[in-house]
Enzyme design. Structure first.
Site, PDB file in Angstrom:
ATOM      1  CD  GLU A 193      -3.010  -1.035   0.263  1.00 51.39           C
ATOM      2  OE1 GLU A 193      -3.080   0.003  -0.436  1.00 51.39           O
ATOM      3  OE2 GLU A 193      -3.791  -1.997   0.136  1.00 51.39           O
TER       4      GLU A 193
ATOM      5  CG  ASP B  95     -17.777  -9.382  -5.734  1.00 52.59           C
ATOM      6  OD1 ASP B  95     -18.887  -9.028  -5.295  1.00 52.59           O
ATOM      7  OD2 ASP B  95     -16.716  -9.172  -5.137  1.00 52.59           O
TER       8      ASP B  95
END
Length: 282
Positions: free
Chosen positions: A198, A223
């Site tokens: 991240e 999804d």
């Protein structure tokens, strides 16, 4: 050697003339020319996918748009990790002591030669397999969201490294989460926890995070389509997802990923995917 990416006749002649003096530099510039051709085709595809009102369209605005697209192609060409770097590596591997000459591509012949080079690139077969394997699921996602299947495929390819960096379950099996969708509090399905990268204040950091796990890749595409279509967070992505720029930029703005260069990287993958789709349907 000075960069000559511009696809004009003088630049091509200059590149060809300097090839014998510095063949390795010429290879790099030739690779950039190939990528620039592909990027211009991408820009053309983006324009075709955008609805035009026709109110202000004329020969002058068309010429201006074409010139602007050429400039965009130049700016997006030669970036780290792009197609030109892969082409250059492949061509350099073919050097056997001394290169007699490296000829820059013409606008017509360059695309054909570039396709031949692409098919010989390491990993090209893997990328082609990825597109062929998931194309049907991407088309279903396109029907749900209105976002072109090529763009959806590209995001899956970028997130999963063309299927080589798929998120694994604890037992080593694939989670089939090719979109890297995290498992928030509202997710009621299977979950897997892995270490991921991240960006915090622009700097990459390794963190533990929970991700959704699916029974099949098709479930992942369904999804993903549901998430993009139904979440207010991605409303702009759906609204402007008919163009590669609108799709990539609005995904980054919506916070799909923390990488500050996410849109630019995804744009380059879209370029590659469009090229692969043309190869598979040729």
């Amino acid at each position: 050697m000075k960069s000559t990416v511009g696809l004009d006749a003088n630049a091509l002649r200059s590149l060809q003339a300097n090839a014998s003096a510095d063949p390795r530099a010429a290879i790099k510039e030739t690779a950039k020319q190939f990528e620039a051709l592909f990027m211009q085709q991408l820009m053309k595809s983006m324009r075709q996918a955008t609805m035009s009102s026709g109110m202000l369209d004329n020969s002058g605005t068309q010429m201006g748009t074409e010139l602007l697209d050429t400039q965009f192609a130049q700016k997006l060409t030669g970036l780290p990790g792009g197609l030109s770097a892969q082409i250059a590596r492949q061509l350099e591997q073919q050097l056997n002591g001394k290169v007699a000459a490296v000829t820059a591509p013409t606008a017509r012949a360059g695309a054909a030669e570039g396709a031949q080079v692409w098919n010989r690139l390491p990993g090209a077969s893997r990328a082609q397999d990825f597109v062929a394997r998931h194309n049907s699921a991407a088309e279903q996602a396109e029907a749900e969201t209105g976002i072109p299947a090529a763009f959806i495929l590209s995001q899956a390819a970028h997130e999963s490294g063309w299927g080589q960096r798929e998120i694994k379950n604890a037992d080593g099996s694939s989670s089939h989460n090719v979109f890297g969708i995290k498992a928030g509090a509202s997710w009621k399905g299977a979950v897997t926890e892995v270490t991921t990268t991240e960006y915090v204040n622009g700097q990459p950091q390794k963190v533990k995070a929970k991700f959704r796990a699916y029974a099949t890749p098709e479930d992942a595409f369904r999804d993903y389509a549901s998430l993009i279509k139904n979440s207010p967070r991605y409303a702009k992505v759906v609204e402007q997802g008919g163009t590669a720029q609108g799709f990539a930029v609005n995904l980054q703005r919506a916070g799909y990923a923390t990488d500050p260069a996410y849109a630019a990287k995804l744009g380059r993958v879209i370029n590659t995917t469009l090229r692969l789709q043309r190869t598979l349907t040729a």
